[in-house]
Scaffold this active site. Structure first.
Site, PDB file in Angstrom:
ATOM      1  N   ARG A  40       1.969  25.973  86.368  1.00  0.00           N
ATOM      2  CA  ARG A  40       2.476  27.356  86.408  1.00  0.00           C
ATOM      3  C   ARG A  40       1.729  28.186  87.445  1.00  0.00           C
ATOM      4  NH1 ARG A  40       2.724  29.934  80.669  1.00  0.00           N
ATOM      5  NH2 ARG A  40       3.616  31.676  81.828  1.00  0.00           N
ATOM      6  N   ASN A  47       3.633  39.775  81.303  1.00  0.00           N
ATOM      7  CA  ASN A  47       3.557  38.684  82.267  1.00  0.00           C
ATOM      8  C   ASN A  47       2.098  38.389  82.629  1.00  0.00           C
ATOM      9  OD1 ASN A  47       6.327  38.863  82.174  1.00  0.00           O
ATOM     10  ND2 ASN A  47       6.483  40.095  84.048  1.00  0.00           N
ATOM     11  N   HIS A  76      -0.812  40.060  77.612  1.00  0.00           N
ATOM     12  CA  HIS A  76      -0.965  38.647  77.230  1.00  0.00           C
ATOM     13  C   HIS A  76      -1.940  37.918  78.141  1.00  0.00           C
ATOM     14  CE1 HIS A  76       3.200  38.830  75.086  1.00  0.00           C
ATOM     15  NE2 HIS A  76       2.226  39.212  74.298  1.00  0.00           N
ATOM     16  N   CYS A 102     -14.477  30.329  78.597  1.00  0.00           N
ATOM     17  CA  CYS A 102     -14.927  29.203  77.765  1.00  0.00           C
ATOM     18  C   CYS A 102     -14.301  29.316  76.366  1.00  0.00           C
ATOM     19  CB  CYS A 102     -16.453  29.219  77.632  1.00  0.00           C
ATOM     20  SG  CYS A 102     -17.048  27.914  76.528  1.00  0.00           S
ATOM     21  N   CYS A 135     -17.647  24.615  80.567  1.00  0.00           N
ATOM     22  CA  CYS A 135     -18.391  25.862  80.743  1.00  0.00           C
ATOM     23  C   CYS A 135     -19.786  25.576  81.323  1.00  0.00           C
ATOM     24  CB  CYS A 135     -18.537  26.532  79.370  1.00  0.00           C
ATOM     25  SG  CYS A 135     -19.551  28.009  79.364  1.00  0.00           S
TER      26      CYS A 135
HETATM   27  P1  OAD Z   1      11.921  36.087  77.692  1.00  0.00           P
HETATM   28  O1  OAD Z   1      12.221  34.849  78.472  1.00  0.00           O
HETATM   29  O2  OAD Z   1      11.895  36.030  76.194  1.00  0.00           O
HETATM   30  O3  OAD Z   1      13.001  37.210  78.078  1.00  0.00           O
HETATM   31  C1  OAD Z   1      13.275  37.450  79.427  1.00  0.00           C
HETATM   32  C2  OAD Z   1      14.290  38.571  79.473  1.00  0.00           C
HETATM   33  O4  OAD Z   1      14.482  38.917  80.837  1.00  0.00           O
HETATM   34  C3  OAD Z   1      15.648  38.183  78.906  1.00  0.00           C
HETATM   35  O5  OAD Z   1      16.072  39.172  77.976  1.00  0.00           O
HETATM   36  C4  OAD Z   1      16.569  38.173  80.135  1.00  0.00           C
HETATM   37  O6  OAD Z   1      17.871  38.639  79.816  1.00  0.00           O
HETATM   38  C5  OAD Z   1      15.860  39.154  81.030  1.00  0.00           C
HETATM   39  N1  OAD Z   1      16.103  38.969  82.463  1.00  0.00           N
HETATM   40  C6  OAD Z   1      16.427  37.829  83.119  1.00  0.00           C
HETATM   41  N2  OAD Z   1      16.539  38.085  84.450  1.00  0.00           N
HETATM   42  C7  OAD Z   1      16.257  39.408  84.612  1.00  0.00           C
HETATM   43  C8  OAD Z   1      16.200  40.282  85.734  1.00  0.00           C
HETATM   44  N3  OAD Z   1      16.459  39.836  86.981  1.00  0.00           N
HETATM   45  N4  OAD Z   1      15.880  41.587  85.534  1.00  0.00           N
HETATM   46  C9  OAD Z   1      15.636  42.053  84.282  1.00  0.00           C
HETATM   47  N5  OAD Z   1      15.671  41.280  83.168  1.00  0.00           N
HETATM   48  C10 OAD Z   1      15.983  39.976  83.352  1.00  0.00           C
HETATM   49  O7  OAD Z   1      10.552  36.672  78.259  1.00  0.00           O
HETATM   50  P2  OAD Z   1       9.645  37.793  77.578  1.00  0.00           P
HETATM   51  O8  OAD Z   1      10.459  38.784  76.817  1.00  0.00           O
HETATM   52  O9  OAD Z   1       8.746  38.308  78.636  1.00  0.00           O
HETATM   53  O10 OAD Z   1       4.180  35.263  75.480  1.00  0.00           O
HETATM   54  O11 OAD Z   1       8.765  36.916  76.546  1.00  0.00           O
HETATM   55  C11 OAD Z   1       7.762  37.583  75.808  1.00  0.00           C
HETATM   56  C12 OAD Z   1       6.624  36.628  75.586  1.00  0.00           C
HETATM   57  O12 OAD Z   1       7.100  35.402  74.985  1.00  0.00           O
HETATM   58  C13 OAD Z   1       5.936  36.173  76.854  1.00  0.00           C
HETATM   59  O13 OAD Z   1       4.995  37.106  77.310  1.00  0.00           O
HETATM   60  C14 OAD Z   1       5.243  34.901  76.371  1.00  0.00           C
HETATM   61  C15 OAD Z   1       6.368  34.281  75.564  1.00  0.00           C
HETATM   62  O14 OAD Z   1       5.869  33.502  74.542  1.00  0.00           O
HETATM   63  C16 OAD Z   1       2.926  34.785  75.752  1.00  0.00           C
HETATM   64  O15 OAD Z   1       2.696  34.149  76.764  1.00  0.00           O
HETATM   65  C17 OAD Z   1       1.929  35.141  74.723  1.00  0.00           C
END
Ligand code: OAD
Length: 246
Positions: A74, A106, A123, A131, A149
């Site tokens: 990633r 993000n 996040h 560590c 570490c």
């Molecule tokens: P998701 O993948 O759950 O949601 C992404 C959202 O972005 C969806 O609702 C899409 O419709 C929208 N989307 C896609 N393309 C887009 C664009 N060009 N402009 C605007 N919106 C768009 O991702 P998150 O909601 O960020 O947690 O997920 C939340 C958390 O779940 C992440 O931070 C991660 C994951 O587990 C951790 O890493 C702790």
């Protein structure tokens, strides 16, 4: 500028009148940079990987080398990505309004690379290592499968929040304070499925803020927002800038 979508005048007025605007971003804001989201069908990361098998303390304990391979993959992907017009416009917005707090779920540093400062990383960050035993922040040696570490010899881990882990205390405190005090809360590019991040919009609304969802696919919470702009962040934010910067 011809409007490519319906951004209500009332929203522009609310933004112009706001003393404090809070923006919460999710993976959708980085989608136009080529960074996969988590839950979008097909191209979403979780469509191809089992989140529970990679982004949890248990997964790391069971197979740290696998988890490091996943996060190094990633990091490489994100390092090659460039901020998109959505990131740059969000950064520019901070210069047009009296006060903007940017909270991101993000971990890709693209907001910072686009010029945003004071970003609250809810996040954590993909490029921070620490560590797993003594919590010392450090930079992992990328030449070894499982970096250790220098202080205690424990395994290093990526500095991101895993499922089941708490939000960094300062990030949670500062995000909640911003949600409570803002006049307009923009929830952008997030499916609003992961708490406590998804609860910040409710906190803002409960404190009399105007809350706005910006997402090409309205989420299951769309009905609780004052405005729902069905569009990509890389298109909507440049338009918001155009409408505000007059
Ligand atoms: P998701 O993948 O759950 O949601 C992404 C959202 O972005 C969806 O609702 C899409 O419709 C929208 N989307 C896609 N393309 C887009 C664009 N060009 N402009 C605007 N919106 C768009 O991702 P998150 O909601 O960020 O947690 O997920 C939340 C958390 O779940 C992440 O931070 C991660 C994951 O587990 C951790 O890493 C702790």
């Amino acid at each position: 500028m011809a409007r490519t979508r319906d951004i209500p005048d009332a929203l522009i007025t609310a933004l112009r009148d706001a003393r404090h605007v809070c923006i919460l971003t999710g993976a959708g804001v980085s989608a136009e940079s080529g960074v996969p989201t988590f839950r979008d069908a097909q191209e979403g990361l979780w469509a191809n990987y089992d989140a529970q098998a990679l982004a949890t303390p248990e997964a790391f304990l069971a197979d740290p080398a696998l988890v490091w391979r996943w996060y190094r993959w990633r990091r490489d992907l994100v390092s090659e990505a460039m901020p998109n017009p959505g990131h740059y416009s969000i950064a520019k917005l901070a210069g047009l309004l009296p006060r903007v707090t940017l909270i991101t779920q993000n971990v890709d540093s693209l907001h910072q690379r686009a010029g945003s400062t004071g970003v609250i990383e809810f996040h954590g960050n993909l490029f921070d290592d620490r560590c797993a035993s003594c919590d010392t922040p450090t930079t992992a040696d990328d030449t070894v499968d499982i970096p250790v570490c220098p202080d205690c010899g424990g395994n290093l881990r990526p500095g991101v929040v895993w499922f089941g882990e708490g939000i960094p205390e300062a990030a949670l405190r500062n995000s909640s304070a911003a949600a409570v005090s803002c006049d307009v809360f923009l929830s952008v590019g997030t499916s609003s499925t992961v708490y406590p991040a998804a609860g910040l919009a409710d906190l803002a609304r409960d404190n009399a803020a105007t809350i706005v969802e910006i997402n090409p696919n309205p989420t299951m919470h769309a009905g609780s927002f004052d405005f729902v702009i069905a569009g990509k962040s890389g298109v909507v934010f440049p338009e918001l800038i155009e409408l505000l910067d007059v």
